[in-house]
Design an enzyme around this catalytic site. Structure first.
Site, PDB file in Angstrom:
ATOM      1  N   GLY A  45       0.636  -1.169   0.290  1.00  0.00           N
ATOM      2  CA  GLY A  45      -0.205  -0.051   0.222  1.00  0.00           C
ATOM      3  C   GLY A  45       0.638   0.978   0.161  1.00  0.00           C
ATOM      4  O   GLY A  45       1.755   1.327  -0.025  1.00  0.00           O
ATOM      5  N   HIS A  81      -3.140   8.076   6.474  1.00  0.00           N
ATOM      6  CA  HIS A  81      -2.010   8.364   6.244  1.00  0.00           C
ATOM      7  C   HIS A  81      -2.379   9.617   5.994  1.00  0.00           C
ATOM      8  O   HIS A  81      -1.659  10.684   5.651  1.00  0.00           O
ATOM      9  CB  HIS A  81      -1.515   7.891   4.702  1.00  0.00           C
ATOM     10  N   CYS A 138       5.630   0.416   7.500  1.00  0.00           N
ATOM     11  CA  CYS A 138       5.310   1.167   6.830  1.00  0.00           C
ATOM     12  C   CYS A 138       6.712   1.802   5.629  1.00  0.00           C
ATOM     13  O   CYS A 138       7.606   1.938   5.626  1.00  0.00           O
ATOM     14  CB  CYS A 138       5.480   2.904   7.273  1.00  0.00           C
ATOM     15  N   LEU A 139       6.257   1.882   4.370  1.00  0.00           N
ATOM     16  CA  LEU A 139       7.337   2.165   3.519  1.00  0.00           C
ATOM     17  C   LEU A 139       8.218   3.388   3.743  1.00  0.00           C
ATOM     18  O   LEU A 139       9.081   4.117   3.417  1.00  0.00           O
ATOM     19  CB  LEU A 139       6.954   2.406   2.186  1.00  0.00           C
ATOM     20  N   HIS A 149      -4.733   1.694   7.319  1.00  0.00           N
ATOM     21  CA  HIS A 149      -3.335   1.148   7.390  1.00  0.00           C
ATOM     22  C   HIS A 149      -2.821   3.314   6.128  1.00  0.00           C
ATOM     23  O   HIS A 149      -2.688   4.308   6.942  1.00  0.00           O
ATOM     24  CB  HIS A 149      -2.226   0.883   7.304  1.00  0.00           C
ATOM     25  N   GLU A 150      -3.744   2.998   5.074  1.00  0.00           N
ATOM     26  CA  GLU A 150      -3.631   4.392   3.797  1.00  0.00           C
ATOM     27  C   GLU A 150      -4.554   5.121   4.120  1.00  0.00           C
ATOM     28  O   GLU A 150      -3.907   6.118   3.743  1.00  0.00           O
ATOM     29  CB  GLU A 150      -3.888   3.387   2.754  1.00  0.00           C
ATOM     30  N   GLN A 204       2.975   9.842   0.873  1.00  0.00           N
ATOM     31  CA  GLN A 204       4.123   9.352   1.354  1.00  0.00           C
ATOM     32  C   GLN A 204       5.126   9.899   0.280  1.00  0.00           C
ATOM     33  O   GLN A 204       6.199   9.627  -0.199  1.00  0.00           O
ATOM     34  CB  GLN A 204       3.665   8.059   1.011  1.00  0.00           C
TER      35      GLN A 204
END
Length: 174
Positions: A45, A140, A94-95, A136-137, A50
């Protein structure tokens, strides 16, 4: 085109994103870039903040089984419209916070509404990894990170590790 992923701590990751009013070719291109960036990372994701854009756009693909057909989803203005009382605990990463993981408790099932890249509205129930990932996304887009669910000491420890990681990365580039 692959885009650079912003790393925590960065003030852009803590800001709420603006809703998408009109779909443009530029936004469709951004969504495709984000999918390419996510797959390359590799991740399941990615949210627009991000990659430095405060736009209500996320992409995800939670198909991980070898040989199974990918299912990339592009979601403009996603929102959870219903969630279960039952919860699940997943070890999230997380990225934007590489190499850091922690258990996060979230609703086990959610119903999500979004608009796709063609302006078509969708509603879908999700569970398991899909439910965790979409929540989660969407977090963000609200300026919330998975570490915000953790106890202050653990959150501070991860943030300190990330400050050190970013410093070392900058030193390696110099």
């Amino acid at each position: 085109m692959k885009r650079p992923i912003i790393l925590h701590p960065d003030p852009r990751l803590k800001k709420a994103s603006e809703p998408v009013a009109d779909l443009s070719d530029e936004l469709r291109a951004l969504a495709k870039d984000m999918l390419e960036t996510m797959y390359d990372a590799p991740g399941i994701g990615l949210a627009a903040p991000q990659v430095g854009l405060l736009t209500r756009l996320i992409v995800l693909d939670c198909v991980k089984a070898e040989g199974e057909k990918p299912r990339p989803l592009i979601m403009f203005n996603p929102e959870v419209i219903a969630s279960s009382d039952e919860t699940n605990v997943y070890e999230e990463g997380c990225l934007s916070i590489p190499e850091q993981f922690a258990d996060v408790t979230r609703p086990a099932e959610v119903e999500v509404r979004w608009m796709d890249e063609n302006g078509v509205e969708h509603t879908e129930g999700m569970d398991g990894l899909w439910a965790t990932c979409v929540q989660h996304e969407i977090d963000h887009l609200e300026g919330k990170l998975f570490i915000d669910y953790l106890k202050p000491l653990k959150r501070q420890m991860i943030t300190r590790k990330m400050v050190k990681f970013k410093r070392e990365k900058a030193r390696d580039k110099a």
